[in-house]
Design a protein around this motif. Structure first.
Motif, PDB file in Angstrom:
ATOM      1  N   SER A  86       2.420   1.721  -3.496  1.00  9.44           N
ATOM      2  CA  SER A  86       1.486   2.105  -4.557  1.00  9.44           C
ATOM      3  C   SER A  86       0.757   3.418  -4.289  1.00  9.44           C
ATOM      4  N   HIS A  87       0.906   3.975  -3.087  1.00  9.71           N
ATOM      5  CA  HIS A  87       0.236   5.234  -2.745  1.00  9.71           C
ATOM      6  C   HIS A  87       1.242   6.292  -2.286  1.00  9.71           C
TER       7      HIS A  87
ATOM      8  N   GLU B  53     -10.683   0.861   3.000  1.00  9.08           N
ATOM      9  CA  GLU B  53     -11.393   0.492   1.771  1.00  9.08           C
ATOM     10  C   GLU B  53     -10.455  -0.093   0.729  1.00  9.08           C
ATOM     11  N   ASP B  54      -9.265   0.470   0.629  1.00  3.29           N
ATOM     12  CA  ASP B  54      -8.308  -0.002  -0.369  1.00  3.29           C
ATOM     13  C   ASP B  54      -7.770  -1.394  -0.049  1.00  3.29           C
ATOM     14  N   CYS B  55      -7.634  -1.713   1.223  1.00  3.11           N
ATOM     15  CA  CYS B  55      -6.978  -2.965   1.620  1.00  3.11           C
ATOM     16  C   CYS B  55      -7.938  -4.073   2.053  1.00  3.11           C
TER      17      CYS B  55
ATOM     18  N   THR C 198      -8.414   6.391   3.040  1.00  3.02           N
ATOM     19  CA  THR C 198      -9.000   5.278   2.286  1.00  3.02           C
ATOM     20  C   THR C 198      -8.259   3.956   2.499  1.00  3.02           C
ATOM     21  N   PHE C 199      -7.379   3.890   3.482  1.00  7.06           N
ATOM     22  CA  PHE C 199      -6.593   2.675   3.713  1.00  7.06           C
ATOM     23  C   PHE C 199      -7.488   1.444   3.891  1.00  7.06           C
TER      24      PHE C 199
ATOM     25  N   TYR D 296       0.835  -1.199   0.000  1.00 12.55           N
ATOM     26  CA  TYR D 296       0.000   0.000   0.000  1.00 12.55           C
ATOM     27  C   TYR D 296       0.872   1.251   0.000  1.00 12.55           C
TER      28      TYR D 296
END
Length: 77
Positions: free
Chosen positions: A41-42, A54-56, A51-52, A38
């Motif tokens: 890529s961010h 939701e993203d993961c 948004t950690f 993460y």
């Protein structure tokens, strides 16, 4: 020195006692890899990014099926 950490949400991970310790360690390493991926890529974003979760969460759910841990998402102040 004081530092103020913003309110945020966290994954709370629990490996039940019924899960073999070696398998739990392997699962934990995989979860740590999600965090590292993460960040890469961010642009270095941390677990405090809005948004950690939701993203993961899809990747965490996939690992949950494989390693048998339980998780909740809690709001932390």
């Amino acid at each position: 020195m004081k530092a103020r950490i913003p309110s945020h949400r966290e994954f709370i991970i629990n490996f039940p006692d019924s899960v073999d310790q070696a398998k739990a360690n392997e699962g934990w390493a995989e979860l740590q890899q999600i965090v590292e991926d993460y960040k890469k890529s961010h642009n270095g974003a941390s677990v405090y990014a809005p948004t950690f979760i939701e993203d993961c969460e899809p990747a965490v759910k996939k690992l949950q099926e494989e390693y048998g841990f339980e998780y909740t998402v809690e709001y932390v102040k």
